[in-house]
Design an enzyme around this catalytic site. Structure first.
Site, PDB file in Angstrom:
ATOM      1  N   ASN A  85       1.036  26.993  33.787  1.00  5.85           N
ATOM      2  CA  ASN A  85       0.202  27.818  32.917  1.00  5.85           C
ATOM      3  C   ASN A  85      -1.100  27.081  32.660  1.00  5.85           C
ATOM      4  O   ASN A  85      -1.182  26.219  31.776  1.00  5.85           O
ATOM      5  CB  ASN A  85       0.924  28.109  31.601  1.00  5.85           C
ATOM      6  CG  ASN A  85       2.147  28.962  31.830  1.00  5.85           C
ATOM      7  OD1 ASN A  85       2.035  30.161  32.042  1.00  5.85           O
ATOM      8  ND2 ASN A  85       3.312  28.330  31.841  1.00  5.85           N
ATOM      9  N   GLU A  86      -2.083  27.421  33.471  1.00 12.75           N
ATOM     10  CA  GLU A  86      -3.366  26.725  33.407  1.00 12.75           C
ATOM     11  C   GLU A  86      -4.176  27.264  32.228  1.00 12.75           C
ATOM     12  O   GLU A  86      -3.819  28.293  31.636  1.00 12.75           O
ATOM     13  CB  GLU A  86      -4.128  26.950  34.723  1.00 12.75           C
ATOM     14  CG  GLU A  86      -3.434  26.387  35.961  1.00 12.75           C
ATOM     15  CD  GLU A  86      -3.467  24.853  36.041  1.00 12.75           C
ATOM     16  OE1 GLU A  86      -3.757  24.188  35.026  1.00 12.75           O
ATOM     17  OE2 GLU A  86      -3.173  24.323  37.129  1.00 12.75           O
ATOM     18  N   PRO A  87      -5.285  26.568  31.882  1.00 10.30           N
ATOM     19  CA  PRO A  87      -6.139  27.069  30.811  1.00 10.30           C
ATOM     20  C   PRO A  87      -6.467  28.540  31.024  1.00 10.30           C
ATOM     21  O   PRO A  87      -6.749  28.970  32.142  1.00 10.30           O
ATOM     22  CB  PRO A  87      -7.398  26.201  30.944  1.00 10.30           C
ATOM     23  CG  PRO A  87      -6.886  24.921  31.504  1.00 10.30           C
ATOM     24  CD  PRO A  87      -5.773  25.304  32.431  1.00 10.30           C
ATOM     25  N   SER A 142      -4.199  30.817  30.091  1.00 11.00           N
ATOM     26  CA  SER A 142      -2.911  31.516  29.977  1.00 11.00           C
ATOM     27  C   SER A 142      -2.685  31.914  28.521  1.00 11.00           C
ATOM     28  O   SER A 142      -2.996  31.144  27.613  1.00 11.00           O
ATOM     29  CB  SER A 142      -1.764  30.582  30.380  1.00 11.00           C
ATOM     30  OG  SER A 142      -1.967  30.091  31.674  1.00 11.00           O
ATOM     31  N   THR A 178      -5.897  20.386  38.775  1.00 15.27           N
ATOM     32  CA  THR A 178      -4.472  20.291  39.128  1.00 15.27           C
ATOM     33  C   THR A 178      -4.325  20.081  40.638  1.00 15.27           C
ATOM     34  O   THR A 178      -3.511  19.277  41.091  1.00 15.27           O
ATOM     35  CB  THR A 178      -3.760  21.595  38.720  1.00 15.27           C
ATOM     36  OG1 THR A 178      -3.904  21.755  37.314  1.00 15.27           O
ATOM     37  CG2 THR A 178      -2.299  21.582  39.094  1.00 15.27           C
TER      38      THR A 178
END
Ligand code: F6R
Length: 634
Positions: free
Chosen positions: A160-162, A164, A179
Site C-alpha cells: 500500500n504505497e502513498p 492508498s 520501492t
C-alpha cells in the site's frame, strides 16, 4: 529489554518497543506467536496469521522454525500473505510465494492448503474478482488473529504505497519508484523489478485483531518516526495503524533513532546529561535557533526545552565553551595520531608511530565512500595500512561487464598468439553460461569468480588512487557471501575465523569498520557482526589493549556532529582524489541502492562529506571543504 509505556512516549501515537537488536525482538514475538497457536489449539480452533516477506521477518521465521523443531505444531495454522509481485511465476527467485516456502513453509508442518499467497499470475480481467475472493477467504476463516508487518521507506505496509486509502482492500497496485529502487539489487537491476503487485489493503490489515510491525536498521528510522508521531495521512499509509486498537511497533536501536524520545529526549522528559547528550543538545540547539555555539545565551536554552541542562551544567557560557572545545577536539588532520606531539585532546594517540591500520570494507567501494580521504592521509603519514574486503561483491556486477571481461581475455590471447589456453577455455565457458543463463537465475561459480575478479581490479585501481600499494590489499571472499544471495545470507563460524586469522596476522593499532546501524540482513551489517565477534574473541590478545576501533559510514548514512569522535578534514584536492577513487568502481555506478536517489554514488559521497563540513561551519567552527567522520567503538 522491554521499556514500559510511560510519559516518555507522549509523542508516540502507537505503542512502540525498543530492542537492542532484531534477534531480541524476534525471539519475543515468536514466543507470542507460539502462545497464540497453543491457546487456539487448546480451544480446538485454528490460528489465523497474516504474514509478510522481505528482509524484516526473516529472523522471526528462523525463530519459528526453531520453535517447531522444539515441538511447536503448525498443523492448525492458516496463513495469508500480504502481497505478491504481479507477473512473477511462483518459482521465480524473487516471488513472495517462493520466499515463503524457502524461509518458512518448507521447514514447518503447515499443510500446504492452509497457506495463501496472492497469485501473481492471475489474468488482468480476473484480478478484481480474485482479490475479492482473497478477502472473502480471510473472512471465511474468521479473520486474522495477528498480522505481521514490515515497513517500506515510502511508508508502505504490504504494498500500500502513498496515496492508498484507509479503507482500501486487496487489489492490484502500482509500485512506487523508491520501492522499486530498493528492490533493484534483488532483481539485479531496477529495470527487472515488476511495476505492479497484488496487495492486501490498509483496510484489510486494520481488520486484523492484532497488528505487529517490525522495523530494523537506520534506513527505516525516519519513516518509523513519522508513522508513529505524525498525524495519520494517506501519503504515509503506515500512519493509519494509529487508529488500530491493538497495534505495536517493534524497533531495534537504529530504527528508533528518529523518535523524539531518542533524538531529542529533553523534549520528552528528564535526561542523563552525560557528555554525549550535552553535545547532542547543544549542537541541536545551535541549529534550531540558527546561531553558532558560542553565541547561544541562557534564554535560547530555556526557551527550547533545555532549562534542565542549564540548571545542571549552565550557564550558557560554560556549556557553549565545553561543547565548542569538545567538538573542536574531534578535528584532526592526523587520523593515525600526530607523532611527537601532546595528544591529550587529540582523538588518536601520538604513539606508536607509525601504526598498523586495518580497514574492513564489507563490499569493495564501502571503504572509498566512507574514508577515501582518510585512507590517503594515513598512507601519506607513513602508517602501515591494510584494506581488507570482506566480500567479493560479485553479486553486484552486471552480466554486461562479465561479457566485456571475457572478450578482453580472448583478445589478449589472440595478441599473445595462443588462443588455446586455460584462460581462453575459462572465458569461453563463462560466455556459454552467460548465453544460457535464464533471467534472474543464479550465476554459476565460474561467472561469480569472473565477476569477483572484475571487482578486485576495480578495488585495486581505487586503492592505487589513494596511494595504497596493491600488495596491502586483502580479498577475504567470505564464504557466507559466496554461498548466498541478497537478504538471505547466513554467516557461519567459518566467516569469523577468516577475519580472526587476519586480525592475528596484522595485530592492528587501529581497526576501521562500518555497518553497525545498517539493516541487519545487509552485507554491511553482517560484515560488522562478523568483525565484531572476531574482535571480541581477540580481547585477550596483547595487541587488542592497544587498538582503537573506529566506525565509519557509507555515503548514504549521515553523521550528526555530536556522534563524532574524530573528524578528518579534506582539502578540495583530497576530495577530488577520493571521487576519482570511487570512480574506479565502474561496475557500481548504477548498482548501489543509493544510486538513483539524486545521482551517481560518487556524487552522494562528495555531498555527504561537504555536508559535515557545512555543519561544522554553521556551529561556528572552522570552515573546511569536506570532512570524513568517525566514531570510537568501545
Ligand atoms: C512484504 C511487504 C513490504 C515489506 C517492506 C519492507 O511482504 O509487504 O511492505 O514489509 O517493503 O521490506 P524489507 O523488510 O525488505 O525492508
Amino acid at each position: 529489554m522491554q521499556n514500559s509505556i510511560s510519559e516518555k512516549e507522549q509523542f508516540e501515537k502507537i505503542p512502540t518497543i525498543l530492542y537492542p537488536d532484531a534477534d531480541a525482538a524476534c525471539t519475543i514475538l515468536a514466543t507470542e506467536i507460539r502462545e497464540l497457536i497453543e491457546a487456539r489449539d487448546a480451544e480446538g480452533k485454528k490460528s489465523i496469521l497474516g504474514l509478510a516477506t522481505g528482509s524484516t521477518p526473516t529472523r522471526l521465521y528462523r525463530e519459528l522454525i526453531r520453535l517447531h523443531r522444539e515441538g511447536l505444531s503448525f498443523a492448525n495454522v492458516i496463513t495469508f500473505n500480504l502481497d505478491e509481485y504481479y507477473g512473477l511465476e511462483p518459482d521465480h527467485p524473487e516471488s513472495y510465494s517462493r520466499f515463503m516456502r524457502e524461509q518458512l513453509f518448507d521447514h514447518i508442518n503447515i499443510p500446504k492448503a492452509n497457506t495463501h499467497v496472492p497469485d501473481g499470475l492471475v489474468g488482468r480481467h480476473e484480478v478484481f474478482e480474485y482479490c475479492q475472493k482473497y478477502e472473502q477467504k480471510i473472512e471465511d476463516v474468521g479473520g486474522l488473529d495477528l498480522q505481521i508487518l514490515g515497513i517500506g521507506r515510502t511508508g508502505h505496509i504490504g504494498f500500500n504505497e502513498p496515496g492508498s486509502s484507509r479503507d482500501s482492500l486487496t487489489r492490484l497496485v502500482n509500485l512506487d519508484a523508491l520501492t522499486r529502487r530498493d528492490a533493484a539489487r534483488d532483481f539485479l537491476g531496477v529495470e527487472n523489478v515488476p511495476r505492479y503487485a497484488i496487495t492486501m489493503g490498509v483496510g484489510t490489515i486494520l481488520k486484523a485483531r492484532k497488528v505487529v510491525l517490525m522495523a530494523w536498521g537506520e534506513g527505516k528510522a525516519e519513516v518509523v518516526a513519522s508513522a508513529i508521531q505524525e498525524p495519520p495521512v494517506d501519503s504515509l499509509p503506515a500512519s493509519f495503524l494509529q487508529g488500530h486498537p491493538n497495534v505495536r511497533f517493534l524497533v531495534d536501536n537504529s530504527a528508533s533513532n528518529a523518535l523524539t524520545r531518542v533524538r531529542h529526549p529533553w523534549l520528552v522528559g528528564s535526561v542523563n546529561w552525560n557528555p554525549r547528550n550535552i553535545r547532542k543538545a547543544v549542537t541541536w540547539l545551535s541549529g534550531k535557533v540558527g546561531k553558532p555555539i558560542l553565541k547561544l545565551v541562557d534564554e535560547d536554552y530555556s526557551e527550547q526545552g533545555l532549562a534542565e541542562l542549564l540548571t545542571e551544567h549552565g550557564p550558557a557560557y560554560e556549556l557553549n565553551i565545553l561543547v565548542f572545545n569538545d567538538t573542536q577536539h574531534t578535528l584532526t588532520g592526523w587520523p593515525g595520531g600526530k607523532p611527537h606531539s601532546d595528544d591529550t585532546h587529540r582523538p588518536e594517540r601520538a604513539n606508536p608511530h607509525p601504526k598498523r591500520a586495518l580497514i574492513f570494507s564489507p563490499e569493495p567501494q564501502d571503504d572509498l565512500l566512507g574514508l577515501g580521504g582518510t585512507l590517503h592521509r594515513l598512507i601519506d603519514q607513513g602508517h602501515e595500512v591494510t584494506v581488507a574486503y570482506l566480500t567479493s561483491g560479485n553479486l553486484a556486477v552486471p552480466d554486461a561487464d562479465a561479457i566485456k571481461a571475457t572478450e578482453l581475455i580472448l583478445d589478449a590471447a589472440e595478441v599473445a598468439g595462443d588462443t588455446e589456453t586455460g584462460e581462453t577455455r575459462f572465458a569461453h565457458k563463462v560466455q556459454d553460461q552467460l548465453r544460457n543463463k535464464e533471467q534472474f537465475s543464479l550465476d554459476t561459480p565460474e561467472i561469480r569468480r569472473l565477476k569477483g575478479m572484475i571487482r578486485r581490479g576495480e578495488a585495486r585501481a581505487a586503492c592505487l588512487q589513494c596511494g595504497l600499494p596493491i600488495e596491502r590489499i586483502r580479498f577475504l571472499d567470505l564464504p557466507f557471501y559466496e554461498k548466498g544471495r541478497y537478504r538471505q545470507f547466513m554467516p557461519t563460524d567459518d566467516d569469523e575465523s577468516v577475519v580472526a586469522t587476519l586480525l592475528n596476522v596484522i595485530q592492528p593499532h587501529q581497526v576501521y569498520l562500518t555497518g553497525n546501524l545498517a539493516d541487519p540482513s545487509s552485507v554491511q551489517a553482517l560484515g560488522f557482526k562478523i568483525v565484531e565477534s572476531a574482535l571480541n574473541k581477540a580481547k585477550a590478545s596483547p595487541w587488542f589493549s592497544d587498538c582503537f576501533l573506529w566506525l565509519y559510514r557509507s555515503a548514504d548514512r549521515e553523521w550528526n556532529i555530536h556522534e563524532l569522535d574524530m573528524s578528518v578534514p579534506l582539502s578540495p584536492d583530497e576530495l577530488a582524489n577520493k571521487v576519482k577513487g570511487i570512480y574506479q568502481h565502474q561496475t557500481q555506478r548504477n548498482q548501489t541502492p543509493m544510486a538513483g536517489q539524486g545521482g551517481e554514488v560518487w556524487k552522494l559521497a562528495e555531498a555527504a562529506d561537504r555536508e559535515i563540513a557545512c555543519k561544522f561551519d554553521a556551529l561556528g567552527l572552522a570552515e573546511y571543504e569536506a570532512i570524513e567522520g568517525f566514531q570510537r567503538h568501545q
